[in-house]
Scaffold this motif. Structure first.
Motif, PDB file in Angstrom:
ATOM      1  N   VAL A   1      36.680  49.541  39.879  1.00  0.00           N
ATOM      2  CA  VAL A   1      37.724  49.005  40.746  1.00  0.00           C
ATOM      3  C   VAL A   1      37.125  47.829  41.510  1.00  0.00           C
ATOM      4  CG1 VAL A   1      39.382  49.521  42.576  1.00  0.00           C
ATOM      5  CG2 VAL A   1      38.700  51.315  40.952  1.00  0.00           C
ATOM      6  N   ILE A   2      37.745  46.658  41.362  1.00  0.00           N
ATOM      7  CA  ILE A   2      37.173  45.422  41.898  1.00  0.00           C
ATOM      8  C   ILE A   2      38.278  44.643  42.605  1.00  0.00           C
ATOM      9  CG2 ILE A   2      36.009  43.247  41.301  1.00  0.00           C
ATOM     10  CD1 ILE A   2      34.768  44.726  38.947  1.00  0.00           C
ATOM     11  N   ARG A   3      37.947  44.050  43.725  1.00  0.00           N
ATOM     12  CA  ARG A   3      38.927  43.272  44.476  1.00  0.00           C
ATOM     13  C   ARG A   3      38.721  41.778  44.246  1.00  0.00           C
ATOM     14  NH1 ARG A   3      38.720  43.759  50.750  1.00  0.00           N
ATOM     15  NH2 ARG A   3      39.776  41.748  50.567  1.00  0.00           N
ATOM     16  N   GLU A   4      39.842  41.043  44.216  1.00  0.00           N
ATOM     17  CA  GLU A   4      39.852  39.577  44.219  1.00  0.00           C
ATOM     18  C   GLU A   4      38.918  39.004  43.168  1.00  0.00           C
ATOM     19  OE1 GLU A   4      38.829  39.275  48.342  1.00  0.00           O
ATOM     20  OE2 GLU A   4      40.921  39.149  48.961  1.00  0.00           O
ATOM     21  N   PHE A   5      39.267  39.279  41.906  1.00  0.00           N
ATOM     22  CA  PHE A   5      38.433  38.839  40.788  1.00  0.00           C
ATOM     23  C   PHE A   5      39.358  38.330  39.685  1.00  0.00           C
ATOM     24  CE2 PHE A   5      35.166  39.224  37.496  1.00  0.00           C
ATOM     25  CZ  PHE A   5      34.033  38.842  38.196  1.00  0.00           C
ATOM     26  N   THR A   6      39.017  37.183  39.097  1.00  0.00           N
ATOM     27  CA  THR A   6      39.926  36.566  38.133  1.00  0.00           C
ATOM     28  C   THR A   6      39.880  37.261  36.771  1.00  0.00           C
ATOM     29  OG1 THR A   6      38.285  34.912  37.455  1.00  0.00           O
ATOM     30  CG2 THR A   6      39.817  34.290  39.206  1.00  0.00           C
ATOM     31  N   ILE A   7      41.020  37.146  36.073  1.00  0.00           N
ATOM     32  CA  ILE A   7      41.125  37.691  34.722  1.00  0.00           C
ATOM     33  C   ILE A   7      41.635  36.604  33.786  1.00  0.00           C
ATOM     34  CG2 ILE A   7      41.463  40.063  35.498  1.00  0.00           C
ATOM     35  CD1 ILE A   7      44.448  39.728  35.086  1.00  0.00           C
ATOM     36  N   ASP A   8      41.148  36.624  32.560  1.00  0.00           N
ATOM     37  CA  ASP A   8      41.568  35.665  31.540  1.00  0.00           C
ATOM     38  C   ASP A   8      42.826  36.156  30.837  1.00  0.00           C
ATOM     39  OD1 ASP A   8      39.939  33.412  31.501  1.00  0.00           O
ATOM     40  OD2 ASP A   8      38.331  34.444  30.461  1.00  0.00           O
ATOM     41  N   ILE A   9      43.918  35.437  30.993  1.00  0.00           N
ATOM     42  CA  ILE A   9      45.130  35.751  30.247  1.00  0.00           C
ATOM     43  C   ILE A   9      45.233  34.852  29.021  1.00  0.00           C
ATOM     44  CG2 ILE A   9      47.653  35.614  30.320  1.00  0.00           C
ATOM     45  CD1 ILE A   9      47.537  36.793  33.091  1.00  0.00           C
ATOM     46  N   ASP A  10      45.069  33.565  29.241  1.00  0.00           N
ATOM     47  CA  ASP A  10      45.024  32.617  28.129  1.00  0.00           C
ATOM     48  C   ASP A  10      44.334  31.351  28.634  1.00  0.00           C
ATOM     49  OD1 ASP A  10      46.994  31.105  29.529  1.00  0.00           O
ATOM     50  OD2 ASP A  10      48.599  32.173  28.495  1.00  0.00           O
ATOM     51  N   ARG A  11      44.372  30.301  27.831  1.00  0.00           N
ATOM     52  CA  ARG A  11      43.633  29.078  28.162  1.00  0.00           C
ATOM     53  C   ARG A  11      44.079  28.457  29.482  1.00  0.00           C
ATOM     54  NH1 ARG A  11      44.125  23.544  26.982  1.00  0.00           N
ATOM     55  NH2 ARG A  11      42.140  22.485  26.561  1.00  0.00           N
ATOM     56  N   GLN A  12      45.348  28.618  29.859  1.00  0.00           N
ATOM     57  CA  GLN A  12      45.865  27.955  31.059  1.00  0.00           C
ATOM     58  C   GLN A  12      46.231  28.916  32.179  1.00  0.00           C
ATOM     59  OE1 GLN A  12      48.987  25.237  29.533  1.00  0.00           O
ATOM     60  NE2 GLN A  12      47.561  23.615  30.110  1.00  0.00           N
ATOM     61  N   ASN A  13      45.837  30.176  32.053  1.00  0.00           N
ATOM     62  CA  ASN A  13      46.163  31.147  33.087  1.00  0.00           C
ATOM     63  C   ASN A  13      44.980  32.056  33.369  1.00  0.00           C
ATOM     64  OD1 ASN A  13      49.241  30.986  33.788  1.00  0.00           O
ATOM     65  ND2 ASN A  13      49.123  30.719  31.568  1.00  0.00           N
ATOM     66  N   ARG A  14      44.498  31.956  34.583  1.00  0.00           N
ATOM     67  CA  ARG A  14      43.391  32.789  35.042  1.00  0.00           C
ATOM     68  C   ARG A  14      43.677  33.205  36.487  1.00  0.00           C
ATOM     69  NH1 ARG A  14      37.070  30.843  35.141  1.00  0.00           N
ATOM     70  NH2 ARG A  14      36.340  32.480  36.542  1.00  0.00           N
ATOM     71  N   PRO A  15      44.606  34.143  36.652  1.00  0.00           N
ATOM     72  CA  PRO A  15      44.963  34.580  38.002  1.00  0.00           C
ATOM     73  C   PRO A  15      43.917  35.505  38.596  1.00  0.00           C
ATOM     74  CG  PRO A  15      46.166  35.857  36.399  1.00  0.00           C
ATOM     75  CD  PRO A  15      45.384  34.834  35.619  1.00  0.00           C
TER      76      PRO A  15
END
Length: 202
Positions: free
Chosen positions: A79-93
């Protein structure tokens, strides 16, 4: 007449410098390459999204969900807070809290996780993130196959949790429930949370 005073370049206020976006937008890799980005910068549809200062409710809610979910999570999950995830080339929320498979937590220097390893994404809504957390991000999380999404909002300082689960046939989220004082679910693992613990202290 008074003497004229010269102003040296060092005494002038520096002009803010914003990077010019590429024609086809930024990419997920650019978040690790661009210098001097503010903390918690996200990439949404190729555009950089800067996070505004957060409210006390937001900070307490993120702390609460991170701690409570971590206490209940099986040992093979992180469980990690405030860490980005790769969805695709133009989306890294950057969700406020994620539950991710432990086997992808490999390197202390890593800056993101693959979205398909995320079991749960939690967003605590701020006024400036309202449309992203209600509309934009759920669509992207569902498309990436994240099975569980929680949106947490403040109702006069009290937490309200909106819980969604991915419907495999449609690839979209379906609502599981709206929880005001107690959030009790069986998936992605059993959780029973007292949401009243997030209320402001007096």
């Amino acid at each position: 007449m008074g003497a004229l005073m010269s102003v040296t370049p060092e005494e002038t206020e520096p002009s803010p410098h914003w990077p010019m976006p590429p024609t086809d937008g930024y990419t997920a890799d650019d978040l690790d390459r661009l210098p001097n980005l503010p903390p918690h910068t996200e990439l949404i549809d190729g555009s950089l999204v800067f996070v505004s200062p957060q409210s006390l409710f937001h900070t307490r809610a993120v702390d609460f969900f991170k701690a409570q979910i971590e206490a209940a999570a099986p040992p093979d999950l992180e469980v990690i807070r405030e860490f980005t995830i790769d969805i695709d080339r133009q989306n890294r929320p950057e969700p406020d809290v994620i539950v991710v498979r432990g086997d992808v937590v490999e390197d202390p220097e890593q800056t993101r996780f693959p979205a398909d390893t995320v079991q749960l994404a939690v967003e605590v809504v701020s006024p400036e993130s309202l449309s992203r957390d209600r509309e934009t991000k759920p669509l992207k999380y569902a498309r990436a196959g994240i099975k569980h999404y929680w949106r947490v909002e403040s109702n006069q300082g009290r937490a309200v949790a909106y819980v969604f689960e991915l419907e495999p046939a449609t690839g979209a989220y379906t609502p599981i429930g709206i929880f005001h004082e107690r959030l009790k679910v069986a998936d992605p693992f059993p959780l029973d949370l007292d949401l009243t613990a997030i209320k402001p202290r007096r």
